[in-house]
Motif scaffolding. Sequence first.
Motif, short mmCIF file in Angstrom:
data_model
loop_
_atom_site.label_atom_id
_atom_site.label_comp_id
_atom_site.label_asym_id
_atom_site.label_seq_id
_atom_site.Cartn_x
_atom_site.Cartn_y
_atom_site.Cartn_z
N UNK A 1 13.25 -46.09 -6.52
CA UNK A 1 13.54 -44.75 -6.79
C UNK A 1 12.63 -44.23 -8.41
N UNK A 2 12.10 -43.54 -8.76
CA UNK A 2 11.49 -43.37 -9.81
C UNK A 2 12.43 -43.29 -10.80
N UNK A 3 11.47 -43.92 -12.18
CA UNK A 3 12.54 -44.10 -13.32
C UNK A 3 14.08 -44.45 -12.69
N UNK B 1 7.71 -45.84 -11.32
CA UNK B 1 9.07 -46.92 -10.76
C UNK B 1 9.19 -47.35 -12.51
N UNK B 2 8.10 -46.34 -13.55
CA UNK B 2 8.91 -46.52 -14.60
C UNK B 2 9.58 -45.80 -15.53
N UNK B 3 10.49 -46.00 -16.14
CA UNK B 3 10.64 -44.95 -17.01
C UNK B 3 9.87 -44.27 -18.36
N UNK B 4 10.53 -43.36 -18.70
CA UNK B 4 9.70 -42.84 -19.88
C UNK B 4 9.53 -43.17 -21.21
N UNK B 5 8.08 -44.16 -21.33
CA UNK B 5 8.01 -45.02 -22.58
C UNK B 5 8.55 -46.53 -22.30
N UNK B 6 8.41 -46.35 -20.65
CA UNK B 6 8.68 -48.01 -20.40
C UNK B 6 7.09 -48.71 -20.54
N UNK B 7 6.78 -50.51 -20.82
CA UNK B 7 6.03 -51.00 -20.51
C UNK B 7 5.63 -51.42 -19.34
N UNK B 8 4.09 -51.64 -19.60
CA UNK B 8 3.59 -52.27 -18.58
C UNK B 8 2.84 -53.25 -19.42
N UNK B 9 3.39 -54.79 -18.55
CA UNK B 9 2.70 -56.00 -19.78
C UNK B 9 1.77 -56.39 -18.04
N UNK B 10 0.42 -56.46 -19.04
CA UNK B 10 -0.70 -57.14 -17.56
C UNK B 10 -1.23 -57.77 -18.58
#
Length: 221
Positions: free
Chosen positions: A101-103, A130-139
Amino acid sequence: MTQPTRPHPIFARVYAGFAGPALERAGMGEHRTRLLAGLRGEVVEIGAGNGLNFPHYPPEVTRIVAVEPEPTLRARAVEQARATSVPVETQAARAERLPFPDASFDAAVACLTLCSVADPRAALAELHRVLRPGGQLRFLEHVQARTPAMRRVQRILDATIWPPLVGGCHTGRDTETAIAAAGFTLTTVDHFDFPASRVPLPAATHILGTAVRGNGPHTTA
């Protein structure tokens, strides 16, 4: 519903038995630790492979959902998860169509993956969703080379032999630009060459960093 996957058994065995361990001996483990430092909460990792990142997750992570479409690598990831202190769930899904689900997650991880997905734009849109607002993407990804000469080499390889031989991998994607175009705000980006070599390598240019999902949804045209 499990999405259809295309097995790459030869590549998977070569990667798990030779290429992956060779990268670890060259120092990739240190970059994995940098990539995952400070993460907490629930994390989705796309293209988790055979689970080489699992031992590097900090104890503040309460749940890892590891997405891996390749059956041989996914089976290795299940074995690796049994020896990992952080709870790990494996999913047979593609990054371009995540079954969540979203977020749903506090953070997302893309490690040596966006070079291989069939549609990186769709994969990044799904991570944003799928990330919550303010969630981080690490790459952590190998990317387009800095010099025009090596970029020409990358274009030739990507149009010919490299993807079929290396499980769909592309050497010359501009992943940093793609992340920003997907609606993320880049906060840190480290550029470096790996592994160290006197001979220029087509997949040596890497980026490692963090991007943040904004408050609003991002849509693609």
